[in-house]
Design a protein around this motif. Structure first.
Motif, PDB file in Angstrom:
ATOM      1  N   CYS A  97      -9.876  -4.279  16.511  1.00 23.73           N
ATOM      2  CA  CYS A  97      -9.220  -2.988  16.274  1.00 23.73           C
ATOM      3  C   CYS A  97      -9.717  -2.338  14.991  1.00 23.73           C
ATOM      4  O   CYS A  97      -9.829  -1.112  14.910  1.00 23.73           O
ATOM      5  N   ASP A  98      -9.988  -3.171  13.991  1.00 26.15           N
ATOM      6  CA  ASP A  98     -10.330  -2.682  12.658  1.00 26.15           C
ATOM      7  C   ASP A  98     -11.344  -3.625  12.032  1.00 26.15           C
ATOM      8  O   ASP A  98     -11.191  -4.847  12.115  1.00 26.15           O
ATOM      9  N   LEU A  99     -12.358  -3.065  11.397  1.00 30.88           N
ATOM     10  CA  LEU A  99     -13.310  -3.849  10.606  1.00 30.88           C
ATOM     11  C   LEU A  99     -13.843  -2.928   9.527  1.00 30.88           C
ATOM     12  O   LEU A  99     -14.452  -1.896   9.830  1.00 30.88           O
ATOM     13  N   VAL A 100     -13.589  -3.278   8.281  1.00 32.42           N
ATOM     14  CA  VAL A 100     -14.021  -2.417   7.181  1.00 32.42           C
ATOM     15  C   VAL A 100     -14.341  -3.265   5.958  1.00 32.42           C
ATOM     16  O   VAL A 100     -13.653  -4.235   5.657  1.00 32.42           O
ATOM     17  N   THR A 101     -15.414  -2.887   5.294  1.00 36.37           N
ATOM     18  CA  THR A 101     -15.786  -3.477   4.013  1.00 36.37           C
ATOM     19  C   THR A 101     -15.548  -2.433   2.933  1.00 36.37           C
ATOM     20  O   THR A 101     -15.854  -1.248   3.124  1.00 36.37           O
ATOM     21  N   ASP A 102     -15.023  -2.858   1.812  1.00 31.37           N
ATOM     22  CA  ASP A 102     -14.784  -1.957   0.691  1.00 31.37           C
ATOM     23  C   ASP A 102     -16.083  -1.232   0.327  1.00 31.37           C
ATOM     24  O   ASP A 102     -17.151  -1.851   0.245  1.00 31.37           O
TER      25      ASP A 102
ATOM     26  N   ALA B 110     -13.243  -7.177   2.321  1.00 33.32           N
ATOM     27  CA  ALA B 110     -13.392  -6.745   3.718  1.00 33.32           C
ATOM     28  C   ALA B 110     -12.163  -7.198   4.493  1.00 33.32           C
ATOM     29  O   ALA B 110     -11.540  -8.204   4.158  1.00 33.32           O
ATOM     30  N   VAL B 111     -11.845  -6.435   5.536  1.00 32.70           N
ATOM     31  CA  VAL B 111     -10.654  -6.698   6.337  1.00 32.70           C
ATOM     32  C   VAL B 111     -10.996  -6.492   7.811  1.00 32.70           C
ATOM     33  O   VAL B 111     -11.751  -5.578   8.155  1.00 32.70           O
TER      34      VAL B 111
ATOM     35  N   ASN C  98      -7.432   1.336   4.215  1.00 29.01           N
ATOM     36  CA  ASN C  98      -7.256   2.784   4.130  1.00 29.01           C
ATOM     37  C   ASN C  98      -8.598   3.524   4.071  1.00 29.01           C
ATOM     38  O   ASN C  98      -8.668   4.713   4.401  1.00 29.01           O
ATOM     39  N   GLN C  99      -9.657   2.832   3.703  1.00 29.90           N
ATOM     40  CA  GLN C  99     -10.984   3.454   3.721  1.00 29.90           C
ATOM     41  C   GLN C  99     -11.448   3.716   5.148  1.00 29.90           C
ATOM     42  O   GLN C  99     -12.268   4.610   5.381  1.00 29.90           O
TER      43      GLN C  99
ATOM     44  N   LEU D 217      -3.421   6.915   7.512  1.00 24.19           N
ATOM     45  CA  LEU D 217      -2.206   6.124   7.336  1.00 24.19           C
ATOM     46  C   LEU D 217      -1.772   6.067   5.877  1.00 24.19           C
ATOM     47  O   LEU D 217      -2.591   5.834   4.988  1.00 24.19           O
ATOM     48  N   ASP D 218      -0.469   6.238   5.642  1.00 23.72           N
ATOM     49  CA  ASP D 218       0.072   5.924   4.326  1.00 23.72           C
ATOM     50  C   ASP D 218       0.463   4.445   4.337  1.00 23.72           C
ATOM     51  O   ASP D 218       0.480   3.798   5.391  1.00 23.72           O
TER      52      ASP D 218
END
Length: 141
Positions: free
Chosen positions: A76-81, A57-58, A20-21, A26-27
């Motif tokens: 599609c998505d790459l994010v670290t908290d 991370a996701v 979500n970060q 998106l909910d």
């Protein structure tokens, strides 16, 4: 530190606070529904990097074949908290995607990044040796 594929609904939900970060529009329900549909219909894979059993991370990606790229994996998505950035977790997870692609006989990895994400662009180009090859355009219908 482990990398785990998230396939169960409970595991997918556990990744939502980090995802979500990146995907702030998106909910939780929409996120879970989209991930499940993408997995079922589009070969989407969702992986998390965990440190001490916490998701830090996701990444979500899907194998594809196009005439432009040939056989490739689209990230599609790459994010670290936000609380754990600059510790190498994004790099570790993206290197995992590279290894997954190689193991499954895909020739390239590609992604897009929002124009405003200049720090991410530096990461992809300087640290991960990606090159800018195109612009991505979209039109809402």
């Amino acid at each position: 530190m482990i990398i785990k594929e998230l396939q169960l609904e409970e595991d997918i939900m556990d990744a939502f606070p980090v995802m979500n970060q990146l995907r702030t529009h998106l909910d939780k329900k929409t996120y879970v529904d989209l991930v499940k549909e993408a997995m079922e219909k589009d070969s989407y894979h969702l992986f998390a990097l965990l440190v001490d059993d916490e998701i830090v991370a996701v990444t979500g990606f899907k194998p594809m074949i196009t005439l432009y790229y040939g056989r490739f994996v689209w990230v599609c998505d790459l994010v670290t908290d936000a609380e754990t950035r600059s510790k190498g977790y994004g790099e570790k997870l993206l290197r995992f995607v590279h290894e997954w692609a190689t193991k499954h006989k895909y020739e390239q990895v590609a992604l897009s990044s929002g124009l405003q994400r200049e720090a991410a662009h530096r990461f992809y180009e300087e640290k991960m040796n990606y090159e800018r090859v195109s612009f991505v355009f979209k039109r809402s219908l």
